[in-house]
Motif scaffolding. Structure first.
Motif, PDB file in Angstrom:
ATOM      1  N   ALA A   1       0.839  -1.209   0.000  1.00  0.00           N
ATOM      2  CA  ALA A   1       0.000   0.000   0.000  1.00  0.00           C
ATOM      3  C   ALA A   1       0.873   1.258   0.000  1.00  0.00           C
ATOM      4  CB  ALA A   1      -0.940  -0.010   1.195  1.00  0.00           C
ATOM      5  N   ALA A   2       1.923   1.262   0.801  1.00  0.00           N
ATOM      6  CA  ALA A   2       2.834   2.415   0.838  1.00  0.00           C
ATOM      7  C   ALA A   2       3.507   2.605  -0.525  1.00  0.00           C
ATOM      8  CB  ALA A   2       3.874   2.235   1.939  1.00  0.00           C
ATOM      9  N   PHE A   3       3.877   1.509  -1.164  1.00  0.00           N
ATOM     10  CA  PHE A   3       4.490   1.576  -2.494  1.00  0.00           C
ATOM     11  C   PHE A   3       3.508   2.180  -3.497  1.00  0.00           C
ATOM     12  CE2 PHE A   3       5.188  -0.468  -6.654  1.00  0.00           C
ATOM     13  CZ  PHE A   3       6.475  -0.022  -6.923  1.00  0.00           C
ATOM     14  N   ILE A   4       2.249   1.746  -3.450  1.00  0.00           N
ATOM     15  CA  ILE A   4       1.234   2.273  -4.356  1.00  0.00           C
ATOM     16  C   ILE A   4       1.030   3.767  -4.104  1.00  0.00           C
ATOM     17  CG2 ILE A   4      -1.232   2.200  -4.924  1.00  0.00           C
ATOM     18  CD1 ILE A   4      -1.036  -0.877  -4.512  1.00  0.00           C
ATOM     19  N   GLN A   5       0.989   4.169  -2.834  1.00  0.00           N
ATOM     20  CA  GLN A   5       0.862   5.600  -2.521  1.00  0.00           C
ATOM     21  C   GLN A   5       2.036   6.396  -3.082  1.00  0.00           C
ATOM     22  OE1 GLN A   5       0.113   5.198   1.830  1.00  0.00           O
ATOM     23  NE2 GLN A   5      -1.571   6.622   1.400  1.00  0.00           N
ATOM     24  N   GLN A   6       3.237   5.841  -2.979  1.00  0.00           N
ATOM     25  CA  GLN A   6       4.409   6.532  -3.522  1.00  0.00           C
ATOM     26  C   GLN A   6       4.302   6.637  -5.041  1.00  0.00           C
ATOM     27  OE1 GLN A   6       6.965   8.046  -1.669  1.00  0.00           O
ATOM     28  NE2 GLN A   6       7.239   8.968  -3.678  1.00  0.00           N
ATOM     29  N   CYS A   7       3.838   5.578  -5.693  1.00  0.00           N
ATOM     30  CA  CYS A   7       3.640   5.615  -7.146  1.00  0.00           C
ATOM     31  C   CYS A   7       2.609   6.676  -7.525  1.00  0.00           C
ATOM     32  CB  CYS A   7       3.214   4.238  -7.665  1.00  0.00           C
ATOM     33  SG  CYS A   7       4.524   2.995  -7.618  1.00  0.00           S
ATOM     34  N   LEU A   8       1.560   6.807  -6.716  1.00  0.00           N
ATOM     35  CA  LEU A   8       0.559   7.864  -6.946  1.00  0.00           C
ATOM     36  C   LEU A   8       1.208   9.243  -6.845  1.00  0.00           C
ATOM     37  CD1 LEU A   8      -2.608   6.654  -5.014  1.00  0.00           C
ATOM     38  CD2 LEU A   8      -2.511   7.324  -7.415  1.00  0.00           C
ATOM     39  N   ARG A   9       1.979   9.463  -5.768  1.00  0.00           N
ATOM     40  CA  ARG A   9       2.643  10.762  -5.574  1.00  0.00           C
ATOM     41  C   ARG A   9       3.609  11.065  -6.711  1.00  0.00           C
ATOM     42  NH1 ARG A   9       2.305   9.098  -0.161  1.00  0.00           N
ATOM     43  NH2 ARG A   9       4.352   8.114  -0.194  1.00  0.00           N
ATOM     44  N   ASP A  10       4.283  10.025  -7.217  1.00  0.00           N
ATOM     45  CA  ASP A  10       5.266  10.209  -8.285  1.00  0.00           C
ATOM     46  C   ASP A  10       4.630  10.304  -9.673  1.00  0.00           C
ATOM     47  OD1 ASP A  10       7.186  10.097  -6.314  1.00  0.00           O
ATOM     48  OD2 ASP A  10       7.820   8.039  -6.774  1.00  0.00           O
ATOM     49  N   GLY A  11       3.304  10.145  -9.750  1.00  0.00           N
ATOM     50  CA  GLY A  11       2.616  10.224 -11.033  1.00  0.00           C
ATOM     51  C   GLY A  11       2.787   9.007 -11.922  1.00  0.00           C
ATOM     52  N   LEU A  12       3.173   7.873 -11.343  1.00  0.00           N
ATOM     53  CA  LEU A  12       3.411   6.663 -12.139  1.00  0.00           C
ATOM     54  C   LEU A  12       2.135   5.909 -12.492  1.00  0.00           C
ATOM     55  CD1 LEU A  12       6.560   5.261 -10.299  1.00  0.00           C
ATOM     56  CD2 LEU A  12       6.466   6.574 -12.423  1.00  0.00           C
ATOM     57  N   LEU A  13       1.018   6.276 -11.862  1.00  0.00           N
ATOM     58  CA  LEU A  13      -0.223   5.529 -12.087  1.00  0.00           C
ATOM     59  C   LEU A  13      -1.224   6.309 -12.933  1.00  0.00           C
ATOM     60  CD1 LEU A  13      -0.710   3.862  -8.599  1.00  0.00           C
ATOM     61  CD2 LEU A  13       0.643   3.108 -10.554  1.00  0.00           C
ATOM     62  N   ARG A  14      -0.732   7.280 -13.675  1.00  0.00           N
ATOM     63  CA  ARG A  14      -1.610   8.024 -14.576  1.00  0.00           C
ATOM     64  C   ARG A  14      -2.073   7.074 -15.674  1.00  0.00           C
ATOM     65  NH1 ARG A  14      -3.120  11.379 -11.507  1.00  0.00           N
ATOM     66  NH2 ARG A  14      -1.744  13.002 -10.802  1.00  0.00           N
ATOM     67  N   ALA A  15      -3.374   6.965 -15.824  1.00  0.00           N
ATOM     68  CA  ALA A  15      -3.918   6.112 -16.883  1.00  0.00           C
ATOM     69  C   ALA A  15      -3.836   6.841 -18.212  1.00  0.00           C
ATOM     70  CB  ALA A  15      -5.365   5.752 -16.563  1.00  0.00           C
ATOM     71  N   PRO A  16      -3.450   6.135 -19.264  1.00  0.00           N
ATOM     72  CA  PRO A  16      -3.472   6.773 -20.583  1.00  0.00           C
ATOM     73  C   PRO A  16      -4.918   7.047 -20.982  1.00  0.00           C
ATOM     74  CG  PRO A  16      -2.986   4.444 -20.779  1.00  0.00           C
ATOM     75  CD  PRO A  16      -3.042   4.743 -19.318  1.00  0.00           C
ATOM     76  N   GLU A  17      -5.108   7.977 -21.869  1.00  0.00           N
ATOM     77  CA  GLU A  17      -6.455   8.281 -22.343  1.00  0.00           C
ATOM     78  C   GLU A  17      -6.988   7.076 -23.110  1.00  0.00           C
ATOM     79  OE1 GLU A  17      -8.243  11.022 -21.608  1.00  0.00           O
ATOM     80  OE2 GLU A  17      -6.557  11.591 -20.355  1.00  0.00           O
TER      81      GLU A  17
END
Length: 172
Positions: free
Chosen positions: A154-170
């Motif tokens: 969960a902490a890893f996923i939160q870090q990925c969110l903060r880093d913008g790594l989980l932006r979904a493509p259009e």
């Protein structure tokens, strides 16, 4: 509107994807995230069982069909799976993160759940795999978590969110 950040949780059948997600969603909710979950299947599955009222509505070509009960509302759209991202954009203000179980070949960043003997490690050939959840020691590659490390995942996923790594493509 843009789709919400999303992460595909991928792996071979019986690798533990559903079990991990069932443990991960409450952990992420406890951390203040509004989490949506999508189950992706490459196998046909009736959204509306034959002979039901909702099946009849779907057969008419309705743009969406809803089934409402005291327990909640289930919506279905007659869209191919590759349109899931554009559909999710409609709900972007309702969730902070969407976890998609499956969709190995989809365009999302991935968390792989891998169990020895079920199939090859996807992370070995897919750069979009950000981390692997496995009991087994792995060769050098993406970060590895044990299935019991739910707070760490969960902490890893939160870090990925903060880093913008989980932006979904259009989507289409």
């Amino acid at each position: 509107m843009h789709p919400p950040p999303a992460l595909a949780v991928v792996g071979w059948s019986n690798s533990g994807k559903t079990t991990l997600l069932a443990r991960l969603v409450p952990e992420l909710r406890q951390r203040g995230l509004r989490v949506g979950v999508v189950k992706h299947s490459s196998h046909p599955h009736p959204l509306h069982p034959e002979g039901t009222d909702t099946a009849r509505y779907a057969e008419t070509g309705a743009a969406l069909v809803a089934f409402a009960t005291p327990a909640g509302v289930q919506l279905s759209f007659p869209e191919p799976p590759e349109h899931v991202l554009s559909l999710l954009a409609r709900f972007a203000d309702a969730v902070d993160l969407v976890l998609v179980e499956g969709w190995k070949h989809g365009p999302l960043p991935k968390l792989e759940v891998w169990r020895e003997g079920l199939g090859p490690l996807l992370a070995a050939s897919r750069p979009e795999v950000l981390a692997v959840v496995s009991e087994s020691l792995l060769p050098e590659g993406p970060r590895r978590f044990s299935p019991d490390e739910v707070p760490g995942i969960a902490a890893f996923i939160q870090q990925c969110l903060r880093d913008g790594l989980l932006r979904a493509p259009e989507g289409p």
